[in-house]
Enzyme design. Structure first.
Site, PDB file in Angstrom:
ATOM      1  N   GLY A   1       0.684  -1.288  -0.088  1.00 51.41           N
ATOM      2  CA  GLY A   1       0.073   0.198  -0.106  1.00 51.41           C
ATOM      3  C   GLY A   1       1.269   1.141  -0.179  1.00 51.41           C
ATOM      4  O   GLY A   1       1.295   1.280  -0.854  1.00 51.41           O
TER       5      GLY A   1
ATOM      6  N   SER B   1      -6.372  -9.901  -0.027  1.00 46.87           N
ATOM      7  CA  SER B   1      -6.082  -8.895  -0.146  1.00 46.87           C
ATOM      8  C   SER B   1      -7.006  -8.118  -1.344  1.00 46.87           C
ATOM      9  O   SER B   1      -6.267  -8.134  -2.360  1.00 46.87           O
ATOM     10  CB  SER B   1      -4.150  -8.475  -0.171  1.00 46.87           C
TER      11      SER B   1
ATOM     12  N   HIS C   1       7.731   2.385  10.359  1.00 44.82           N
ATOM     13  CA  HIS C   1       7.541   2.912  12.292  1.00 44.82           C
ATOM     14  C   HIS C   1       7.576   1.586  12.835  1.00 44.82           C
ATOM     15  O   HIS C   1       6.813   0.595  12.465  1.00 44.82           O
ATOM     16  CB  HIS C   1       6.000   3.545  11.312  1.00 44.82           C
TER      17      HIS C   1
ATOM     18  N   GLY D   1       4.671   7.098   0.926  1.00 36.61           N
ATOM     19  CA  GLY D   1       5.381   6.461   0.183  1.00 36.61           C
ATOM     20  C   GLY D   1       5.116   7.204  -1.383  1.00 36.61           C
ATOM     21  O   GLY D   1       6.568   6.758  -2.595  1.00 36.61           O
TER      22      GLY D   1
ATOM     23  N   ASP E   1       8.078  11.686  15.291  1.00 32.66           N
ATOM     24  CA  ASP E   1       7.069  11.217  14.123  1.00 32.66           C
ATOM     25  C   ASP E   1       5.818  10.876  14.661  1.00 32.66           C
ATOM     26  O   ASP E   1       4.919  11.575  13.348  1.00 32.66           O
ATOM     27  CB  ASP E   1       7.083   9.653  13.305  1.00 32.66           C
TER      28      ASP E   1
ATOM     29  N   GLU F   1       3.148  14.369  13.076  1.00 31.15           N
ATOM     30  CA  GLU F   1       2.361  14.214  11.997  1.00 31.15           C
ATOM     31  C   GLU F   1       1.044  15.042  13.197  1.00 31.15           C
ATOM     32  O   GLU F   1       0.298  15.348  11.857  1.00 31.15           O
ATOM     33  CB  GLU F   1       2.081  12.547  12.385  1.00 31.15           C
TER      34      GLU F   1
ATOM     35  N   GLU G   1      -0.165  27.719  -2.698  1.00 23.83           N
ATOM     36  CA  GLU G   1       1.206  28.587  -1.673  1.00 23.83           C
ATOM     37  C   GLU G   1       1.764  27.254  -0.059  1.00 23.83           C
ATOM     38  O   GLU G   1       2.701  27.898  -0.602  1.00 23.83           O
ATOM     39  CB  GLU G   1       1.148  29.454  -1.604  1.00 23.83           C
TER      40      GLU G   1
END
Length: 338
Positions: free
Chosen positions: A32, A57, A113, A139, A198, A202, A238
């Site tokens: 993914g 899947s 992660h 990704g 991280d 986020e 912008e």
């Protein structure tokens, strides 16, 4: 700044195929947001790649269409020397246990992660190397910049070194992703530091902070009667250029490079947006991450419900409506199955 001062290490791409064959045989578990780009980059760097997915899947056809062999997770893990586990955090523990049951001693597990490992949702098996390769971008950018003969920086960390070669192996695999190229580069850290910083960035800035501030700014302008297309151009369009200037020049020189009107407006209005109350909220958010409370929320039965409600609300927002003409197409792969 000289190359020696550059805070990320860059190096020539090592030889991927030697006299005895590829230096690593790679399994990518998941296909993914990160799995697909990383699989394509590593294969294009010369290493053999197989994709491991669960039965049913929705990304199986996409992986097969790209020319990958797709097998179940157990088979992929048993036949690879380097196993990238690129699935959402809430599923990573179960997948990691299945991978470890089948991986050969001396294999290396790669995480993008590591919150579930850091917060003890699963334990590492003896006899395996384990490390972190965390690219500093979504990704889609990992793939795009690789194809432009560039790359994105990455954070690396050795979590377990059973073979005595974990660090060298991580650098080789990061190079296969394009992360060691000039303009990108790697920086060594620890599992704890990468996980906590991280998640915090986020939530406080890159996703949570930016989206909520964009929503508020655009809604304020549209309610005041301004053209939604102009609002979108003045914000989303912008924003990417301002971010590029900050990245290239640093915050001080970037501030000097913008117009005096914009700089003065920021100087007298910015602190009103981010005041002591905001800073206390940021400290609370960081503590919720470090204590493990956020991961408990993520793993709760209510998490998918809350996320769906937020996305539904976002879809009906002024920001989304203003953006619709610019992005009419939906994503081509299932974001839920990394």
């Amino acid at each position: 700044m000289t190359a020696a001062d550059y805070p990320y290490k860059t190096y020539d791409t090592p030889i991927m195929v030697g006299p005895d064959g590829p230096v690593e045989t790679v399994a990518i578990i998941g296909y993914g947001n990160q799995g697909r780009p990383q699989a394509l980059n590593i294969r294009n760097s010369g290493l053999p790649v197989v994709i491991g997915l669960r039965e049913g899947s929705e990304n199986r056809e996409l992986a097969e269409a790209a020319g990958f062999d797709v097998v179940d997770i157990s088979t992929a893990s048993a036949n690879a020397s380097a196993i990238f586990i690129l699935v959402p955090d809430e599923f990573l523990g179960d997948v990691a246990r299945e991978v470890q049951e089948n991986a050969k001693d001396g294999s290396i597990l790669i995480l993008a992660h590591g919150s579930s490992l850091h917060f003890n949702r699963w334990e590492l098996k003896d006899g395996l190397d384990c490390g972190l390769i965390a690219p500093h971008s979504p990704g889609i950018e990992v793939l795009r910049l690789y194809n432009e003969n560039s790359g994105v920086p990455a954070i690396l960390a050795v979590v377990q070194d059973a073979t005595g070669r974990a660090k060298d192996r991580l650098e080789t695999l990061a190079a296969a992703l394009g992360c060691a190229r000039p303009g990108a580069g790697i920086r060594w850290s620890t599992l704890q530091e990468e996980v906590e910083t991280d998640l915090f960035v986020e939530q406080a800035l890159l996703v949570g902070g930016v989206i909520e501030l964009l929503r508020a700014v655009v809604a304020t302008m549209i309610r005041a009667g301004y053209d939604p297309a102009i609002c979108r151009m003045s914000t989303v369009y912008e924003l990417q250029h301002i971010a590029t200037i900050y990245e290239q020049l640093g915050p001080v020189d970037a501030f000097k490079a913008i117009s005096p009107t914009a700089a003065f407006g920021a100087a007298v209005r910015g602190p009103r947006l981010v005041d002591q109350h905001t800073r206390r909220i940021l400290e609370d958010i960081l503590e919720e991450i470090r204590s493990g409370n956020f991961l408990n929320e993520l793993e709760s039965p209510e998490a998918p419900i809350l996320l769906k409600k937020y996305i539904d609300d976002l879809e009906s927002s002024h920001l989304a409506k203003a953006d619709e003409p610019f992005h009419p197409e939906e994503t081509e792969f299932d974001l839920e199955d990394e």
